[in-house]
Design a protein around this motif. Structure first.
Motif, PDB file in Angstrom:
ATOM      1  N   LEU A  60       1.314 -13.304   4.077  1.00  0.00           N
ATOM      2  CA  LEU A  60       0.183 -13.837   4.837  1.00  0.00           C
ATOM      3  C   LEU A  60      -0.118 -13.039   6.096  1.00  0.00           C
ATOM      4  O   LEU A  60      -1.256 -13.020   6.570  1.00  0.00           O
ATOM      5  CB  LEU A  60       0.443 -15.313   5.199  1.00  0.00           C
ATOM      6  N   ILE A  61       0.912 -12.399   6.683  1.00  0.00           N
ATOM      7  CA  ILE A  61       0.679 -11.667   7.930  1.00  0.00           C
ATOM      8  C   ILE A  61       0.459 -10.170   7.707  1.00  0.00           C
ATOM      9  O   ILE A  61       0.050  -9.461   8.622  1.00  0.00           O
ATOM     10  CB  ILE A  61       1.841 -11.877   8.934  1.00  0.00           C
ATOM     11  N   LEU A  62       0.723  -9.686   6.499  1.00  0.00           N
ATOM     12  CA  LEU A  62       0.602  -8.251   6.249  1.00  0.00           C
ATOM     13  C   LEU A  62      -0.807  -7.694   6.458  1.00  0.00           C
ATOM     14  O   LEU A  62      -0.953  -6.596   7.014  1.00  0.00           O
ATOM     15  CB  LEU A  62       1.101  -7.920   4.837  1.00  0.00           C
ATOM     16  N   PRO A  63      -1.873  -8.383   6.021  1.00  0.00           N
ATOM     17  CA  PRO A  63      -3.214  -7.811   6.265  1.00  0.00           C
ATOM     18  C   PRO A  63      -3.475  -7.545   7.742  1.00  0.00           C
ATOM     19  O   PRO A  63      -4.063  -6.518   8.098  1.00  0.00           O
ATOM     20  CB  PRO A  63      -4.163  -8.882   5.701  1.00  0.00           C
ATOM     21  N   ASP A  64      -3.040  -8.452   8.604  1.00  0.00           N
ATOM     22  CA  ASP A  64      -3.239  -8.266  10.043  1.00  0.00           C
ATOM     23  C   ASP A  64      -2.406  -7.099  10.555  1.00  0.00           C
ATOM     24  O   ASP A  64      -2.870  -6.291  11.363  1.00  0.00           O
ATOM     25  CB  ASP A  64      -2.862  -9.543  10.786  1.00  0.00           C
ATOM     26  N   LEU A  65      -1.178  -6.972  10.073  1.00  0.00           N
ATOM     27  CA  LEU A  65      -0.319  -5.867  10.502  1.00  0.00           C
ATOM     28  C   LEU A  65      -0.898  -4.529  10.036  1.00  0.00           C
ATOM     29  O   LEU A  65      -0.848  -3.542  10.771  1.00  0.00           O
ATOM     30  CB  LEU A  65       1.101  -6.046   9.950  1.00  0.00           C
ATOM     31  N   PHE A  66      -1.433  -4.483   8.833  1.00  0.00           N
ATOM     32  CA  PHE A  66      -2.043  -3.260   8.309  1.00  0.00           C
ATOM     33  C   PHE A  66      -3.195  -2.801   9.196  1.00  0.00           C
ATOM     34  O   PHE A  66      -3.412  -1.610   9.382  1.00  0.00           O
ATOM     35  CB  PHE A  66      -2.548  -3.492   6.879  1.00  0.00           C
ATOM     36  N   ALA A  67      -3.929  -3.762   9.722  1.00  0.00           N
ATOM     37  CA  ALA A  67      -5.102  -3.425  10.525  1.00  0.00           C
ATOM     38  C   ALA A  67      -4.742  -3.008  11.942  1.00  0.00           C
ATOM     39  O   ALA A  67      -5.485  -2.259  12.575  1.00  0.00           O
ATOM     40  CB  ALA A  67      -6.059  -4.623  10.567  1.00  0.00           C
ATOM     41  N   ARG A  68      -3.597  -3.458  12.450  1.00  0.00           N
ATOM     42  CA  ARG A  68      -3.291  -3.285  13.871  1.00  0.00           C
ATOM     43  C   ARG A  68      -2.241  -2.232  14.197  1.00  0.00           C
ATOM     44  O   ARG A  68      -2.163  -1.771  15.334  1.00  0.00           O
ATOM     45  CB  ARG A  68      -2.848  -4.626  14.459  1.00  0.00           C
ATOM     46  N   TYR A  69      -1.418  -1.851  13.227  1.00  0.00           N
ATOM     47  CA  TYR A  69      -0.308  -0.945  13.525  1.00  0.00           C
ATOM     48  C   TYR A  69      -0.426   0.358  12.731  1.00  0.00           C
ATOM     49  O   TYR A  69      -0.906   0.360  11.596  1.00  0.00           O
ATOM     50  CB  TYR A  69       1.027  -1.612  13.215  1.00  0.00           C
ATOM     51  N   SER A  70       0.064   1.425  13.319  1.00  0.00           N
ATOM     52  CA  SER A  70       0.068   2.710  12.617  1.00  0.00           C
ATOM     53  C   SER A  70       1.297   2.857  11.736  1.00  0.00           C
ATOM     54  O   SER A  70       1.330   3.715  10.846  1.00  0.00           O
ATOM     55  CB  SER A  70       0.022   3.863  13.622  1.00  0.00           C
ATOM     56  N   GLY A  71       2.331   2.042  11.982  1.00  0.00           N
ATOM     57  CA  GLY A  71       3.531   2.078  11.167  1.00  0.00           C
ATOM     58  C   GLY A  71       4.122   0.691  11.001  1.00  0.00           C
ATOM     59  O   GLY A  71       4.187  -0.077  11.969  1.00  0.00           O
ATOM     60  N   ILE A  72       4.541   0.357   9.778  1.00  0.00           N
ATOM     61  CA  ILE A  72       5.106  -0.962   9.496  1.00  0.00           C
ATOM     62  C   ILE A  72       6.474  -0.762   8.855  1.00  0.00           C
ATOM     63  O   ILE A  72       6.602  -0.056   7.849  1.00  0.00           O
ATOM     64  CB  ILE A  72       4.199  -1.778   8.556  1.00  0.00           C
ATOM     65  N   ILE A  73       7.496  -1.368   9.452  1.00  0.00           N
ATOM     66  CA  ILE A  73       8.874  -1.256   8.969  1.00  0.00           C
ATOM     67  C   ILE A  73       9.263  -2.614   8.402  1.00  0.00           C
ATOM     68  O   ILE A  73       9.305  -3.612   9.122  1.00  0.00           O
ATOM     69  CB  ILE A  73       9.815  -0.862  10.118  1.00  0.00           C
ATOM     70  N   LEU A  74       9.540  -2.654   7.108  1.00  0.00           N
ATOM     71  CA  LEU A  74       9.823  -3.912   6.442  1.00  0.00           C
ATOM     72  C   LEU A  74      11.278  -3.948   5.982  1.00  0.00           C
ATOM     73  O   LEU A  74      11.723  -3.081   5.230  1.00  0.00           O
ATOM     74  CB  LEU A  74       8.892  -4.091   5.236  1.00  0.00           C
ATOM     75  N   ILE A  75      12.013  -4.958   6.426  1.00  0.00           N
ATOM     76  CA  ILE A  75      13.402  -5.127   6.004  1.00  0.00           C
ATOM     77  C   ILE A  75      13.384  -6.113   4.843  1.00  0.00           C
ATOM     78  O   ILE A  75      13.766  -7.281   4.951  1.00  0.00           O
ATOM     79  CB  ILE A  75      14.278  -5.591   7.177  1.00  0.00           C
ATOM     80  N   ILE A  76      12.881  -5.612   3.751  1.00  0.00           N
ATOM     81  CA  ILE A  76      12.615  -6.401   2.540  1.00  0.00           C
ATOM     82  C   ILE A  76      12.853  -5.476   1.352  1.00  0.00           C
ATOM     83  O   ILE A  76      12.740  -4.258   1.476  1.00  0.00           O
ATOM     84  CB  ILE A  76      11.146  -6.920   2.537  1.00  0.00           C
ATOM     85  N   SER A  77      13.140  -6.015   0.188  1.00  0.00           N
ATOM     86  CA  SER A  77      13.400  -5.166  -0.975  1.00  0.00           C
ATOM     87  C   SER A  77      12.169  -4.334  -1.326  1.00  0.00           C
ATOM     88  O   SER A  77      11.025  -4.774  -1.158  1.00  0.00           O
ATOM     89  CB  SER A  77      13.803  -6.016  -2.177  1.00  0.00           C
TER      90      SER A  77
END
Length: 366
Positions: free
Chosen positions: A55-72
């Motif tokens: 649910l929060i990924l679309p907002d993160l995609f729009a706002r950050y140049s890099g996304i670090i996910l501690i997920i499989s």
């Protein structure tokens, strides 16, 4: 949040890693699930969320140049798939396993910077970086990042994929570099034999090739474009310096038109302009400032004494009377570029005077 990177965790161990990166990686905002709250999140500017991370990924995609996910990795691939748009605009995505043993570059490895982010995060965590981009693994030229560190601009991106394939498959690569920084090979090994570097179009016509990388400030002729960009990529190095003088109050549109017309006449690309240079009396000239802001050019200014150190074939007593310098555009261009000579000595058009010099690379400077 206003950082450059977002790190997201959804497990107990992941929260530990996320908090650690929030402390160690500058410009990183931390997000994790509310059920792992410790009470200090507000003071540490950590964002808590409930429900699926999807649910929060679309907002993160729009706002950050890099996304670090501690997920499989598999879960990340499924979640980001609907959000992908273009390799030139998608953010870097990096994945960390729950024990911080591996940091994996997932998306936008080159243009988005995921490969470099992966290396940086791995160093901080003492983890192993996992990068699968062929040019990185082979330590060869990354076509979509060639000259990026110097500010070179890619003008023709259409053939980037087949040209990249030719590079990593060790086909015959011709690099035609007429201008720009020459220290682009940074690996601790010689340039491989399948890559040939030439310094002029005249020499380039003598060689066969499978793919070409063309680095020049010139507008290519139709023949050059057809021959070298059929399977080639064109780069614009920032090497042109515009020496500009103008009457007080000259509007930006007039200055811009003179610049464009002059560059067109000389068959020079406006994308290769590095900066504008002038006398310090013009440092607050609105037209010049607006022009530089429009194109992202810096404005270099010089005192009359500095300008007068440059010998001029036709010094102007009139200009000296009003400015204390025997010329403005000519010496300003040469001083700013660090060049020995001009591509255009001087041209006056209406209220504007323009000179053009080229920043020398791989040769002795002025």
């Amino acid at each position: 949040m206003s950082g450059r990177f977002a790190v997201v965790a959804i497990t107990k161990h992941g929260v530990e890693i996320a908090r650690r990166l929030g402390d160690q990686l500058p410009g990183t905002d931390v997000y994790y699930m509310e059920k792992f709250a410790r009470g200090d999140e507000q003071n540490r500017r950590i964002t808590l969320f409930t429900g699926s991370v999807r649910l929060i990924l679309p907002d993160l995609f729009a706002r950050y140049s890099g996304i670090i996910l501690i997920i499989s990795l598999g879960a990340v691939v499924r979640m980001i798939a609907p959000l992908l748009k273009d390799k030139k605009t998608d953010p870097a995505v990096t994945v960390i396993d729950d024990w911080a043993e591996h940091v994996i570059s997932v998306l936008s490895g080159h243009l988005g910077g995921a490969n470099e982010l992966t290396r940086q995060v791995a160093r901080l965590l003492g983890a192993r970086p996992v990068i699968t981009t062929a040019s990185d693994v082979q330590q060869t030229i990354p076509v979509d990042l060639f000259g990026h560190a110097f500010g070179w601009e890619i003008e023709s991106f259409e053939k980037a994929t087949p040209v990249s394939a030719a590079v990593v498959n060790e086909e015959k690569i011709l690099i035609i570099q007429e201008s720009g920084e020459t220290n682009w090979w940074t690996y601790d090994k010689p340039i491989p034999d399948h890559i040939r570097v030439v310094r002029s179009m005249e020499e380039a016509w003598k060689h066969d090739f499978d793919a070409a990388l063309v680095v020049t400030h010139r507008i290519l002729t139709p023949e050059e474009e057809k021959h070298f960009l059929g399977n080639g990529v064109l780069y614009r190095p920032k090497v042109l310096v515009l020496g500009l003088g103008c009457n007080r109050g000259t509007p930006m549109k007039e200055i811009e038109q003179v610049v464009k017309d002059t560059l067109d006449e000389l068959k020079l690309s406006i994308k290769s302009v590095r900066n504008v240079a002038t006398i310090d009396l013009k440092k607050d000239e609105a037209g010049l400032i607006d022009l530089c802001q429009k194109y992202g050019w810096r404005l270099d200014v010089f005192t009359p004494a500095e300008l007068n150190t440059v010998p001029l074939s036709n010094p102007s007593e009139t200009v000296y009377k009003y400015t204390g310098a025997y010329g403005v555009s000519e010496p300003a261009a040469l001083l700013s570029a660090g060049a020995r000579d001009w591509l255009l000595t001087k041209k006056k058009s209406g209220n504007v005077t323009i000179s053009i010099a080229m920043v020398p690379h791989g040769e002795e400077k002025r």
